[in-house]
Design a protein around this motif. Sequence first.
Motif, mmCIF file in Angstrom:
data_model
loop_
_atom_site.group_PDB
_atom_site.id
_atom_site.type_symbol
_atom_site.label_atom_id
_atom_site.label_comp_id
_atom_site.label_asym_id
_atom_site.label_seq_id
_atom_site.Cartn_x
_atom_site.Cartn_y
_atom_site.Cartn_z
ATOM 1 N N MET A 183 0.837 -1.199 0.000
ATOM 2 C CA MET A 183 0.000 0.000 0.000
ATOM 3 C C MET A 183 0.874 1.252 0.000
ATOM 4 O O MET A 183 0.593 2.223 -0.721
ATOM 5 C CB MET A 183 -0.904 -0.018 1.226
ATOM 6 C CG MET A 183 -2.076 0.942 1.174
ATOM 7 S SD MET A 183 -3.107 0.821 2.666
ATOM 8 C CE MET A 183 -3.591 -0.907 2.576
ATOM 9 N N ALA A 184 1.953 1.227 0.777
ATOM 10 C CA ALA A 184 2.848 2.385 0.838
ATOM 11 C C ALA A 184 3.540 2.617 -0.493
ATOM 12 O O ALA A 184 3.694 3.758 -0.945
ATOM 13 C CB ALA A 184 3.887 2.171 1.945
ATOM 14 N N ALA A 185 3.984 1.531 -1.145
ATOM 15 C CA ALA A 185 4.662 1.667 -2.433
ATOM 16 C C ALA A 185 3.717 2.254 -3.479
ATOM 17 O O ALA A 185 4.104 3.134 -4.266
ATOM 18 C CB ALA A 185 5.189 0.305 -2.881
ATOM 19 N N LEU A 186 2.479 1.792 -3.503
ATOM 20 C CA LEU A 186 1.503 2.321 -4.453
ATOM 21 C C LEU A 186 1.161 3.775 -4.132
ATOM 22 O O LEU A 186 0.983 4.602 -5.040
ATOM 23 C CB LEU A 186 0.241 1.460 -4.428
ATOM 24 C CG LEU A 186 0.395 0.034 -4.971
ATOM 25 C CD1 LEU A 186 -0.884 -0.764 -4.733
ATOM 26 C CD2 LEU A 186 0.745 0.047 -6.449
ATOM 27 N N ALA A 187 1.066 4.091 -2.847
ATOM 28 C CA ALA A 187 0.780 5.469 -2.446
ATOM 29 C C ALA A 187 1.902 6.407 -2.861
ATOM 30 O O ALA A 187 1.666 7.547 -3.281
ATOM 31 C CB ALA A 187 0.560 5.535 -0.939
ATOM 32 N N ASP A 188 3.136 5.937 -2.775
ATOM 33 C CA ASP A 188 4.286 6.753 -3.165
ATOM 34 C C ASP A 188 4.246 7.051 -4.659
ATOM 35 O O ASP A 188 4.524 8.175 -5.091
ATOM 36 C CB ASP A 188 5.573 6.004 -2.797
ATOM 37 C CG ASP A 188 6.797 6.883 -2.910
ATOM 38 O OD1 ASP A 188 6.695 8.092 -2.618
ATOM 39 O OD2 ASP A 188 7.860 6.367 -3.305
ATOM 40 N N VAL A 189 3.879 6.050 -5.450
ATOM 41 C CA VAL A 189 3.832 6.219 -6.899
ATOM 42 C C VAL A 189 2.699 7.163 -7.307
ATOM 43 O O VAL A 189 2.834 7.938 -8.263
ATOM 44 C CB VAL A 189 3.658 4.843 -7.590
ATOM 45 C CG1 VAL A 189 3.387 5.012 -9.079
ATOM 46 C CG2 VAL A 189 4.897 3.989 -7.383
ATOM 47 N N THR A 190 1.583 7.115 -6.583
ATOM 48 C CA THR A 190 0.406 7.919 -6.953
ATOM 49 C C THR A 190 0.336 9.259 -6.230
ATOM 50 O O THR A 190 -0.698 9.943 -6.283
ATOM 51 C CB THR A 190 -0.885 7.120 -6.656
ATOM 52 O OG1 THR A 190 -0.893 6.708 -5.277
ATOM 53 C CG2 THR A 190 -0.963 5.888 -7.545
ATOM 54 N N GLY A 191 1.401 9.625 -5.542
ATOM 55 C CA GLY A 191 1.455 10.955 -4.936
ATOM 56 C C GLY A 191 0.649 11.123 -3.678
ATOM 57 O O GLY A 191 -0.001 12.163 -3.481
ATOM 58 N N ARG A 192 0.676 10.135 -2.808
ATOM 59 C CA ARG A 192 -0.013 10.222 -1.504
ATOM 60 C C ARG A 192 1.027 10.033 -0.399
ATOM 61 O O ARG A 192 1.129 8.971 0.202
ATOM 62 C CB ARG A 192 -1.116 9.172 -1.404
ATOM 63 C CG ARG A 192 -2.267 9.379 -2.371
ATOM 64 C CD ARG A 192 -3.337 8.318 -2.198
ATOM 65 N NE ARG A 192 -4.524 8.607 -2.967
ATOM 66 C CZ ARG A 192 -4.710 8.246 -4.246
ATOM 67 N NH1 ARG A 192 -3.755 7.558 -4.884
ATOM 68 N NH2 ARG A 192 -5.826 8.558 -4.879
ATOM 69 N N PRO A 193 1.804 11.061 -0.104
ATOM 70 C CA PRO A 193 2.930 10.912 0.827
ATOM 71 C C PRO A 193 2.509 10.528 2.246
ATOM 72 O O PRO A 193 3.224 9.787 2.919
ATOM 73 C CB PRO A 193 3.599 12.294 0.805
ATOM 74 C CG PRO A 193 2.545 13.232 0.290
ATOM 75 C CD PRO A 193 1.719 12.435 -0.653
ATOM 76 N N ARG A 194 1.367 11.019 2.708
ATOM 77 C CA ARG A 194 0.954 10.679 4.080
ATOM 78 C C ARG A 194 0.611 9.197 4.193
ATOM 79 O O ARG A 194 0.999 8.532 5.156
ATOM 80 C CB ARG A 194 -0.247 11.533 4.505
ATOM 81 C CG ARG A 194 -0.622 11.337 5.973
ATOM 82 C CD ARG A 194 -1.651 12.363 6.407
ATOM 83 N NE ARG A 194 -1.924 12.215 7.828
ATOM 84 C CZ ARG A 194 -2.824 11.386 8.342
ATOM 85 N NH1 ARG A 194 -3.547 10.617 7.525
ATOM 86 N NH2 ARG A 194 -3.011 11.303 9.641
ATOM 87 N N LEU A 195 -0.102 8.663 3.218
ATOM 88 C CA LEU A 195 -0.432 7.243 3.228
ATOM 89 C C LEU A 195 0.826 6.394 3.078
ATOM 90 O O LEU A 195 0.957 5.343 3.715
ATOM 91 C CB LEU A 195 -1.429 6.925 2.111
ATOM 92 C CG LEU A 195 -1.846 5.461 1.958
ATOM 93 C CD1 LEU A 195 -2.439 4.920 3.254
ATOM 94 C CD2 LEU A 195 -2.845 5.317 0.812
ATOM 95 N N ALA A 196 1.770 6.876 2.252
ATOM 96 C CA ALA A 196 3.031 6.143 2.093
ATOM 97 C C ALA A 196 3.790 6.089 3.422
ATOM 98 O O ALA A 196 4.355 5.043 3.789
ATOM 99 C CB ALA A 196 3.889 6.806 1.024
ATOM 100 N N ARG A 197 3.800 7.197 4.146
ATOM 101 C CA ARG A 197 4.495 7.233 5.439
ATOM 102 C C ARG A 197 3.851 6.258 6.425
ATOM 103 O O ARG A 197 4.539 5.487 7.096
ATOM 104 C CB ARG A 197 4.450 8.654 5.998
ATOM 105 C CG ARG A 197 5.099 8.812 7.364
ATOM 106 C CD ARG A 197 4.933 10.233 7.883
ATOM 107 N NE ARG A 197 5.475 10.404 9.204
ATOM 108 C CZ ARG A 197 6.749 10.704 9.473
ATOM 109 N NH1 ARG A 197 7.616 10.859 8.478
ATOM 110 N NH2 ARG A 197 7.173 10.842 10.710
ATOM 111 N N ILE A 198 2.520 6.297 6.509
ATOM 112 C CA ILE A 198 1.814 5.398 7.433
ATOM 113 C C ILE A 198 2.114 3.943 7.077
ATOM 114 O O ILE A 198 2.421 3.116 7.948
ATOM 115 C CB ILE A 198 0.301 5.661 7.384
ATOM 116 C CG1 ILE A 198 -0.013 7.054 7.950
ATOM 117 C CG2 ILE A 198 -0.469 4.591 8.153
ATOM 118 C CD1 ILE A 198 -1.419 7.529 7.650
ATOM 119 N N GLY A 199 2.013 3.611 5.786
ATOM 120 C CA GLY A 199 2.259 2.235 5.354
ATOM 121 C C GLY A 199 3.662 1.762 5.673
ATOM 122 O O GLY A 199 3.857 0.621 6.106
#
Length: 304
Positions: free
Chosen positions: A50-66
């Motif tokens: 989930m974090a890797a996908l969030a990083d690719v799609t520009g969701r830094p907060r979700l990437a950090r949490i993941g």
Amino acid sequence: MSPRRERAMVEPAEFRSYYGKPILKEPAWKQPDVPLYLFLGGAAGASATMAALADVTGRPRLARIGRLVASGGSVASVGALIHDLGRPERFLHMLRVLKPTSPLSVGSWILSPFSGLAAVAAASEVTGKLPVIGRLAGVGAGVLGPAMCTYTAVLLADTATPSWHEAHGTLPVLFAGSALTSGAGAALLAGETGPVVRAGLAGAAAELVAEHHLETGLGLASEPYRTGRAGKLLKAAKALTAAGAGLSLVAGRSRVAGALAGAAYLASGLCTRFGVYAAGVASTKDPKYVVVPQRERVSQRAGR
């Protein structure tokens, strides 16, 4: 006149083993160490992806949490496994060779690099140092995430434990769905919505379908999943999953609903792992779970 019913001349056979001992040994793994290991590893794997996908799609907060959940979950999972093994060096001994035919060996080689990559990604996220390396580590952990979610199911199904072995096609789906809802649950607790809600709903659907098949589609081996402690835990898991899915639909309008949905998903993941483990243990204690399926397979071969 109605045809006369034949009456059985003998009572139904009871399956016994020599000296009243079970045919199979009960799994020697400790509780709660191993069920927690199964739960934490799955949640960590789903969170890393989930974090890797969030990083690719520009969701830094979700990437950090993941990344933080993936690192914490994987480290705790390794800790639970080492505690079960008794001595840390036993875990290191499993890494001396890679045996592709052994789920335990392959699983050890999945868990070890995943934990390292997840820790590097989380450390970079927290400190802000070496962002490129941290991002690459996060991508690596995300790639290994699906394997983290499912390899423990393969490990259980590869044993002689009847209710695990007969569910070899269902347990990976159940563990994948449960891991996805657990990862989504952690993100919902942190206040995330949007794609997290959709991920949780997808995981809930897979989990509920797989649990239904466990309880009804394995013949006699399904019985331990419906009865006793395992049955109660899996019923609770289904109720919690359904509650989490329902509450997640209004998480965007209510922070409280999102938190409750996340807590329900995580509690469901725990109940699922402890329930599956309890069902496997129960199936080793009664000889019928070994003898009856064997006789059915012999009869089928003879009929062919």
